[in-house]
Design a protein around this motif. Structure first.
Motif, short mmCIF file in Angstrom:
data_model
loop_
_atom_site.label_atom_id
_atom_site.label_comp_id
_atom_site.label_asym_id
_atom_site.label_seq_id
_atom_site.Cartn_x
_atom_site.Cartn_y
_atom_site.Cartn_z
N HIS A 64 -0.92 16.46 -8.95
CA HIS A 64 -1.22 15.90 -7.62
C HIS A 64 -2.00 16.86 -6.73
CE1 HIS A 64 1.07 12.19 -8.16
NE2 HIS A 64 2.03 12.90 -8.72
N GLU A 69 -3.30 16.52 -2.64
CA GLU A 69 -4.56 15.81 -2.38
C GLU A 69 -5.01 14.96 -3.57
OE1 GLU A 69 -4.06 18.95 -2.93
OE2 GLU A 69 -5.77 20.01 -3.81
N GLY A 70 -4.34 15.13 -4.72
CA GLY A 70 -4.66 14.30 -5.87
C GLY A 70 -5.60 14.96 -6.85
N PRO A 74 -2.41 10.56 -8.43
CA PRO A 74 -2.99 10.11 -7.16
C PRO A 74 -2.69 11.04 -5.99
CG PRO A 74 -1.07 8.81 -7.73
CD PRO A 74 -1.33 9.70 -8.90
N ALA A 75 -3.52 10.94 -4.96
CA ALA A 75 -3.27 11.65 -3.70
C ALA A 75 -1.98 11.12 -3.09
CB ALA A 75 -4.43 11.44 -2.75
N LEU A 76 -1.25 12.02 -2.44
CA LEU A 76 0.04 11.64 -1.85
C LEU A 76 0.00 11.57 -0.33
CD1 LEU A 76 2.27 13.82 -4.19
CD2 LEU A 76 1.78 11.39 -4.40
N LYS A 90 -4.98 3.95 -0.25
CA LYS A 90 -3.55 3.64 -0.30
C LYS A 90 -2.75 4.84 -0.81
CE LYS A 90 -4.26 -0.33 -2.69
NZ LYS A 90 -3.96 -1.64 -3.31
N THR A 91 -1.93 5.41 0.06
CA THR A 91 -1.08 6.53 -0.34
C THR A 91 0.34 6.26 0.15
OG1 THR A 91 -1.24 7.82 1.70
CG2 THR A 91 -3.04 8.10 0.10
N SER A 94 -0.01 6.10 3.91
CA SER A 94 -0.74 5.01 4.54
C SER A 94 -0.23 3.63 4.13
CB SER A 94 -2.24 5.10 4.19
OG SER A 94 -2.46 4.83 2.82
N ASN A 134 2.78 14.10 5.11
CA ASN A 134 2.16 12.96 5.79
C ASN A 134 2.46 12.91 7.29
OD1 ASN A 134 0.76 10.95 3.82
ND2 ASN A 134 2.56 11.65 2.70
N SER B 260 3.70 -0.47 -3.64
CA SER B 260 2.48 0.33 -3.77
C SER B 260 1.49 -0.30 -4.76
CB SER B 260 2.86 1.73 -4.22
OG SER B 260 1.82 2.37 -4.87
#
Lengths: 177, 404
Positions: A64, A69-70, A74-76, A90-91, A94, A134, B260
């Motif tokens: 990650h 940042e991925g 995926p980005a977190l 989409k994280t 968010s 976040n 998700s």
């Protein structure tokens, strides 16, 4: 009377009565921990943002990225305010509506190559760190079975019912299950 | 010396020629005479396809091949069934190896009698068999973009059709005695990540079943061996594979794969959740992208149609880019929620043609155009694309996707 005596128990039985056995508590504990959005199923234990930062560097950053940042994974973080744009990002921060989902998913599925590796306090810590990344919880926050379900995710109200059929002339006659 | 047994017509001819003192046949002459009487391969325990058949699933290169999708080669399919070996795959943490003798299904949570069943228990019960399509919620995700996928495999190949055999879920839930107030079932697989989905109890009590059989034999490991939840007409992901737990609850658990993922983001930034149903859809498999029509003449234009809501009632075909539509002939029997093969004789006159199909199901729903879908849902919803797929047949016969 004899006929009735014979018929009653037959009618009362399902076709599979007697098949299988009662599940034992041990057997149920051996299944995955399923966590509800109200926190039901969350185990004892707690984790801090600081502990999560350390754990993240060991188990998570490889996929990650060092700051979430991925990379392969995926980005977190990021993407807040992008969902209604042409390029939604989409994280967890968010998009995910419930913090409990993060606990449930990390616990059952992460790290990718060793799912189930983390103990409950480590899962709480990882969740705390990602929520803090976040800006959803503060640096000093502690996540446990009581505090985690109270976390309000930014996109908590971002989900709506499926309204299909939404396209096409046949739509109005469609039965709604 | 052990006598050798002649094993082919060629050997026999050679031996005969030698015995008669004549000249040996050349290899070429022997080959020419070879075919009619040559012994083939011996009997075998489990069949393979001909070495000349090359259809395979397609998958992206990946650093994590344990998660991802492989696509059914619909362009090579005939009839309406997908061979188990070519059924599409979608895994999240690899395919587990499960010994059925040790596998158990546990039904627990809001039930009076938590139930633990072995595979032997499950196989003892009355069975049900249904021929049904299974389609990934993300099938045709490529088609939301302006540049769509180049062939039918990559654009529509996350759909496959099998005969499934298993046990009615309502029967098992009755045995576990669901408590009043329960409204959801949390289904969990025994794969490494223990994939979970929340299923409305109403669906579980309607037509759900637990499959152990596929196309006349046990499920393939990639399809959930030894036990898979089957929810007719609902997206593949909710049909949890390697099923080992059904927990009755009074709320959905908002799992990662229903919040998700597998939720549909709309242009206003809101996402539709629990959008399980797969609507009517069809695609032409010949001629389709990547194929070549050999030259002018009459061909059978063919493809597949299906709907998660029932039978296919009509498939129409255009060969003029959507100006006019003609009914195709549908292969009977048309089973609900199953692939329906359609056909239409078509004369290719050597001029460019833009072709597509559109299906209507028994609810009256007509498969929309991509433009109609995009007008309502935008281009970022990822899941549940069921728009028409247009192919361009060029004058030289080469077939490609149409840029929109």
């Amino acid at each position: 009377m004899v006929a009735l005596w014979g018929a009653v128990p037959l009618a009362a039985q399902s076709p599979l009565s007697g098949v299988g056995r009662t599940a034992t508590p041990e057997e149920i504990r051996g299944l995955g921990l399923a966590i509800g959005p109200d926190g039901s199923g969350l185990p004892e234990g707690s984790g801090t943002v600081a502990a999560g930062r350390e754990l993240f560097a060991t188990h998570c950053s490889r996929c990650h990225g060092p700051k979430g940042e991925g990379e392969v994974g995926p980005a977190l973080l990021g993407g807040q305010g992008t969902l209604a744009t042409a390029k939604p990002f989409k994280t967890v921060g968010s998009f995910w509506p419930y913090a409990t989902t993060l606990w449930d998913y990390i616990n059952r599925a992460m790290p990718f190559d060793k799912p189930g590796l983390l103990k409950p306090p480590e899962v709480y810590a990882a969740v705390a760190f990602i929520l803090n990344l976040n800006g959803i919880i503060g640096d000093g926050a502690v996540m446990d079975a009581s505090s985690l379900p109270k976390v309000k995710m930014p996109n908590r109200d971002g989900f709506v019912a499926d309204t299909r059929p939404d396209v096409g002339p046949g739509a109005p006659s469609r039965p709604q299950p | 010396m052990k006598p050798s047994f002649p094993t082919s017509r060629r050997d026999i001819l050679r031996m005969g020629a030698a015995a008669m003192g004549g000249t040996l046949l050349s290899e070429q002459e022997a080959l020419a005479l070879d075919t009619p009487g040559t012994l083939g391969a011996p009997l075998g325990p489990y069949g393979d396809r001909s070495p000349f058949e090359k259809a395979v699933r397609w998958r992206r290169e990946s650093k994590t091949p344990e998660t991802g999708s492989s696509f059914t080669p619909l362009q090579d399919s005939v009839g309406t069934l997908t061979p188990s070996s070519l059924h599409y795959e979608r895994h999240h943490s690899g395919i587990p190896t499960i010994d059925p003798a040790r596998h158990r299904l546990v039904i627990h949570g809001m039930v009076d009698r938590p139930l633990s069943l072995s595979m032997a228990d499950i196989r003892r019960l009355p069975s049900v068999t249904r021929t049904m399509v299974l389609e990934c919620g993300g099938n045709s995700a490529s088609e939301w973009a302006a540049t769509t996928a180049p062939d039918v495999q990559r654009s529509f190949g996350l759909a496959s059709c099998s005969e499934w055999t298993g046990v009615s879920l309502p029967l098992l839930l009755a045995e576990a005695r669901v408590r009043p107030g329960a409204s959801w079932v949390i289904a969990e697989g025994a794969d490494a990540c223990r994939m979970e989905r929340s299923i409305p109890l109403a669906k579980a009590l309607d037509d759900a079943f637990l499959a152990y059989g596929q196309n006349g034999e046990a499920l393939r490991p990639a399809q959930g061996y030894p036990l898979r939840l089957r929810l007719p007409g609902w997206e593949g992901n909710a049909n949890v594979k390697w099923l080992h737990s059904l927990k009755l609850t009074d709320q959905p658990y908002m799992a990662r794969d229903e919040t998700s993922k597998y939720s549909d983001l709309m242009p206003d930034g809101k996402a539709r959740i629990f959008s399980y149903r797969m609507e009517a859809k069809s695609v032409i498999t010949f001629p389709s992208g990547g194929q070549t029509v050999p030259g002018p003449g009459v061909y059978e234009l063919t493809g597949l149609a299906w709907s998660g809501l029932g039978r296919i009632e009509r498939v129409e075909i255009t060969t003029d880019g959507g100006k006019t539509w003609t009914n195709a002939k549908l292969q009977e029997p048309r089973l609900p929620i199953a692939f329906t093969r359609f056909r239409l004789p078509w004369r290719f006159d050597g001029r460019e043609a833009v072709i597509a199909s559109r299906a209507t199901d028994e609810t009256g729903y007509l498969q929309p155009s991509r433009e109609a879908l995009v007008a309502v849902r935008g281009t970022n919803s990822v899941y549940h694309f069921n728009g028409m797929k247009f192919w361009r047949v060029r004058a030289d016969g080469a077939v490609s996707n149409v840029e929109v």
